[in-house]
Design an enzyme around this catalytic site. Structure first.
Site, short mmCIF file in Angstrom:
data_model
loop_
_atom_site.label_atom_id
_atom_site.label_comp_id
_atom_site.label_asym_id
_atom_site.label_seq_id
_atom_site.Cartn_x
_atom_site.Cartn_y
_atom_site.Cartn_z
N HIS A 141 0.85 -1.21 0.00
CA HIS A 141 0.00 0.00 0.00
C HIS A 141 0.88 1.24 0.00
O HIS A 141 1.98 1.23 0.58
CB HIS A 141 -0.99 0.00 1.17
CG HIS A 141 -0.38 0.07 2.54
ND1 HIS A 141 -0.02 1.27 3.12
CD2 HIS A 141 -0.08 -0.90 3.45
CE1 HIS A 141 0.47 1.03 4.33
NE2 HIS A 141 0.46 -0.29 4.55
N ASP A 164 -0.23 4.41 0.93
CA ASP A 164 -0.63 5.48 1.86
C ASP A 164 0.08 5.32 3.20
O ASP A 164 0.67 4.27 3.50
CB ASP A 164 -2.16 5.48 2.08
CG ASP A 164 -2.68 4.18 2.69
OD1 ASP A 164 -2.18 3.10 2.31
OD2 ASP A 164 -3.58 4.25 3.53
N ASP A 172 6.27 1.49 7.46
CA ASP A 172 4.91 1.08 7.09
C ASP A 172 4.39 1.98 5.99
O ASP A 172 3.68 2.93 6.24
CB ASP A 172 4.03 1.14 8.34
CG ASP A 172 2.61 0.66 8.10
OD1 ASP A 172 2.36 0.01 7.09
OD2 ASP A 172 1.75 0.97 8.94
N GLU A 180 -5.05 1.90 2.82
CA GLU A 180 -4.95 0.73 3.69
C GLU A 180 -5.07 1.11 5.15
O GLU A 180 -5.51 0.30 5.97
CB GLU A 180 -3.61 0.01 3.45
CG GLU A 180 -3.54 -1.39 4.09
CD GLU A 180 -3.00 -1.41 5.52
OE1 GLU A 180 -3.12 -2.46 6.17
OE2 GLU A 180 -2.45 -0.38 6.00
N GLU A 181 -4.70 2.35 5.46
CA GLU A 181 -4.63 2.76 6.88
C GLU A 181 -5.96 3.28 7.41
O GLU A 181 -6.02 3.76 8.54
CB GLU A 181 -3.55 3.86 7.05
CG GLU A 181 -2.14 3.43 6.65
CD GLU A 181 -1.51 2.44 7.64
OE1 GLU A 181 -2.21 1.99 8.57
OE2 GLU A 181 -0.32 2.11 7.47
N GLU A 207 4.39 -5.72 3.69
CA GLU A 207 4.21 -5.04 4.98
C GLU A 207 5.41 -5.37 5.86
O GLU A 207 5.93 -6.49 5.83
CB GLU A 207 2.95 -5.57 5.70
CG GLU A 207 1.65 -5.01 5.21
CD GLU A 207 1.27 -3.68 5.87
OE1 GLU A 207 2.15 -3.03 6.49
OE2 GLU A 207 0.10 -3.29 5.73
N HIS A 214 3.32 3.61 12.64
CA HIS A 214 2.37 4.60 13.18
C HIS A 214 2.97 5.42 14.32
O HIS A 214 2.24 6.13 14.99
CB HIS A 214 1.08 3.93 13.69
CG HIS A 214 0.37 3.11 12.64
ND1 HIS A 214 -0.90 2.64 12.81
CD2 HIS A 214 0.75 2.70 11.41
CE1 HIS A 214 -1.27 1.94 11.74
NE2 HIS A 214 -0.27 1.98 10.88
#
Lengths: 359, 359
Positions: free
Chosen positions: A72, A74, A99, A129-130, A158, A335
C-alpha cells in the site's frame, strides 16, 4: 528529475527516502500513484493498469507460476517526521519508512530490475490501507478486476522485520444477546436478570481452551475472548437485557462458515437469546506447501512464523491466493513518531526477492 | 376562611381536597407549611416547633409511650390534575390525593381532635420527600433536632392501601471491580481478560438463594442482583477492567455492617479486585413486638405485610424507632396523572388511628 517523478535507478534505501518525501497520507495518494504509473509505463516488460489510485503492473511471460508483490502506498498522518532523515548508523527515519514505503521501494526495484523473472509477476500498489476497510484499494481492485490479482502465491511487503509471516488468522465478532424481564430490584423475584443469564457463557469463555493447530509447519494460536459487555437499566431495576461481545480469532484451517458454527456451538447451551454476527473477515492460508512458496522460503531463508493478527493477506486468501507478509519494515514502529527502518534490511529484502525470482 | 388557611374542622376527605388544592410541589412547600403551623399553633395541647418548612407538633402528657405520626407535604409536579375532583363514586382525584395528602389530612385531624391521647403524640409534616435524599426534610430534622423525633414507635402515613407495611428492607449497592491486562485480541494469551474474570461472581449471583426471614411475624424477601455490568476497551483489545454493580436488598434483622460483610463473603473467592460501596441505606425493623405496635395492630386490624422497598421508615429505624407504613392512599397510583383515593379509606384510617390512641 523533477519533484513529481520517481527514479527507479536509485538504490532501495534512496528510493525509500524519495517515497517518504512524497507525502501520501490516506486519501491523498493521487500524486504518488501518478508518479508510480509514470515510472512503470516506460518499462517494456510490464503491462500497466490503473483503477482509481491503484496501479497494477504485470509481466506476461507465460511462466508456469505467477506471484504477486503487493504494497500500500498510503501512510498514517505525518507527525513532524517528514522529510526523511538518514543517520550515521544506517537508520532512515520518517513517516512511512517502516509502514511501508521501504516495501514499496523493494517492489519498484524488482519491477524495474527483473525484466525476465522465473515466475510471472504482478505488482499492485494500492491506496487507503490505513483507514476504514471499505476504502481499501486492494479490496476495490479485487472487486472490480479480480483477474488482475489472479496468481499462485502472494507476498505482501508489509513490515515484518525481514521475517516471513504466513497467512493470517480470521477474526469474527459476535454479539451474544441475553434477555430478561424488568422488575424493581426490591422485588427481584418478580423479574428475570439478564446479567445473571450471562454466567454460563462467561464460564464457558473463562474455561475455553484455544486450538493451536500447525498448518504448513506454522503453529497458529486461536483465541475466543469477550471484548465487551454491557447491561443495566438503572441501579434499582432488574435488567432485561445484556450484550456480551466476543471476538474469535481463528486459524486458517477452518472456513468462515466453520468459524461461525464453532462459536454457535461453544455457546449452544448457554441461554443465548440472540446470536448476531457483527463483523467477520476470513483467515488466509499460509500456502507454504505451494512450490512457489517453498522456493520463496528457501530464497529468503529463516523460519516462517504464523501471523496472528489480520492483514491484507486475508484479501488474497479470499481470492484463493495463499499469501505471506514479508517486508523490511519493523512493525513495532509503525504509526509512531519515531518510525524508522534499517537501510540494510531494505537491501537485504530486495536481494532475497531477486534471488527467488531469478535463480 | 381565606385562601391561605386550613380549617381542621373539615372532615378527612374535605380536608384532603383542601390540601390538594393547596399546591406544594417539592421545593414550594412554604405556603402549606405556614398554613399547617398556623392551624396547629392555637391548639393548647400541642407544642409546635419549626425547622425550615418542617413542622413538628407534640403533646406532653407524660404518657408511658410516645408515637410519631409522620407525613410529607410535598408532591411530584402537577400533571393537569389540580384542583381536586370528587366523583359520584366517592373517589377523590388529583395530584397528592394518594401520595400523600390524604395521610396528611388524617394526621391533622388526629392532631385537632385527640387532645388527650393515651400515648404522647409527635406529628411531623416534612418537605422534599419526592426529590433527592439529601433534601429530605425528615432527614434534616433528624440531623438538627433528633430529640424532636424521640419515640417508641412511628407510623408513616404513606399510602399503603389501608394495610400495615412493617419496617423496610435495606438497600446496599456495591461496585465489584475486576482487573486484567490489555493485549491485542489477536494475541489474547498475552493479556488477562477482566470480563472473563467476572464469571465466578456471576455464577454465584445466578445461584444465590435469598433469605426469607420472618421478623415480627412478617416474611421478608431478600435479593442479591446485578443491576449493571460494563467492560471493554475496543473490539480488538482484551479488556483490562470490568465493573459489576450489585444491589443487595436485605431484611431488617441484620445491620448495615452485617449486610456489607455478607456481600463481601458471598464474593470472597470470586477474584474481585476491588469492593466499593457505592450507596447504602439501612433497613428498619417493623417493631411489631413493641407494646405500642401490638395495640396499633389490634386497633387497625388486618395482617401486617413486610415492606420490601425502601421508604422513610428507614430514617426512623436509624433513630432507633420501629416504624410502619400505614396510610389511606393507593401506592399503585402515586405519581400518576390519574392519582386518586377512595374517601372511605381516609375516614376509615382516621377512625382506626383514633381508636388506637383513645381506647
Amino acid at each position: 528529475m523533477d519533484g513529481h517523478s520517481l527514479d527507479l535507478a536509485l538504490d532501495g534505501p534512496a528510493l525509500t527516502a524519495r517515497l517518504v518525501d512524497f507525502p501520501s497520507v490516506s486519501g491523498q495518494e493521487k500524486e504518488l500513484a501518478d508518479a508510480i504509473e509514470a515510472a512503470l509505463r516506460p518499462l517494456p516488460h510490464l503491462t500497466v493498469d490503473r483503477h482509481g489510485n491503484n496501479i497494477v503492473a504485470r509481466t506476461n511471460l507465460g511462466r508456469a507460476e505467477r506471484v504477486v508483490l503487493a504494497g500500500h502506498i498510503d501512510t498514517v498522518p505525518i507527525a513532524d517526521n517528514v522529510p526523511s532523515r538518514l543517520d550515521d548508523d544506517g537508520v532512515l527515519w520518517g513517516c512511512g519508512t517502516s509502514d511501508m514505503k521501504s516495501g514499496v521501494a523493494v517492489q519498484l526495484r524488482i519491477a524495474a530490475t527483473v525484466p525476465e523473472p522465473n515466475r510471472d509477476l504482478t505488482f499492485i500498489f494500492y491506496d487507503n490501507e490505513e483507514v476504514a476497510a471499505h476504502l481499501n484499494g486492494l479490496g476495490h481492485v479485487a472487486e472490480a478486476h479480480p483477474e488482475w490479482l489472479a496468481a499462485d502465491f502472494a507476498v505482501l511487503l508489509e513490515g515484518s522485520n525481514g521475517e516471513v509471516e504466513g497467512g493470517c488468522q480470521g477474526t469474527l465478532r459476535v454479539h451474544l444477546r441475553f434477555k430478561g424481564e424488568r422488575a424493581h430490584s426490591a422485588r427481584g423475584w418478580m423479574g428475570s436478570n439478564a446479567i445473571h443469564a450471562t454466567a454460563p457463557a462467561l464460564a464457558r469463555l473463562a474455561a475455553y481452551e484455544p486450538r493451536r493447530p500447525v498448518i504448513d509447519g506454522l503453529e497458529y494460536h486461536e483465541g475466543l475472548n469477550a471484548v465487551g459487555i454491557e447491561g443495566g437499566v438503572a441501579t434499582n431495576v432488574i435488567p432485561d437485557a445484556c450484550t456480551l461481545v466476543v471476538n474469535y480469532r481463528y486459524a486458517p484451517d477452518i472456513t468462515a462458515e466453520e468459524a461461525e458454527a464453532h462459536v454457535q456451538e461453544v455457546f449452544a447451551d448457554c441461554g443465548v437469546d440472540e446470536f448476531v454476527v457483527d463483523d467477520h473477515t476470513g483467515a488466509a492460508m499460509p500456502g507454504l506447501s505451494h512450490p512457489a512458496a517453498k522456493a520463496f522460503m528457501e530464497a529468503v531463508g529463516g523460519v516462517a512464523r504464523p501471523k496472528f493478527g489480520w492483514t491484507d493477506v486475508s484479501r488474497f486468501g479470499s481470492l484463493g491466493v495463499p499469501a505471506v507478509n514479508y517486508g523490511p519494515g519493523d512493525p513495532l514502529f509503525a504509526h509512531k513518531r519515531d518510525e524508522h527502518v534499517r537501510v540494510e534490511r531494505i537491501t537485504h529484502c530486495e536481494e532475497r526477492l531477486r534471488s527467488w525470482l531469478t535463480s
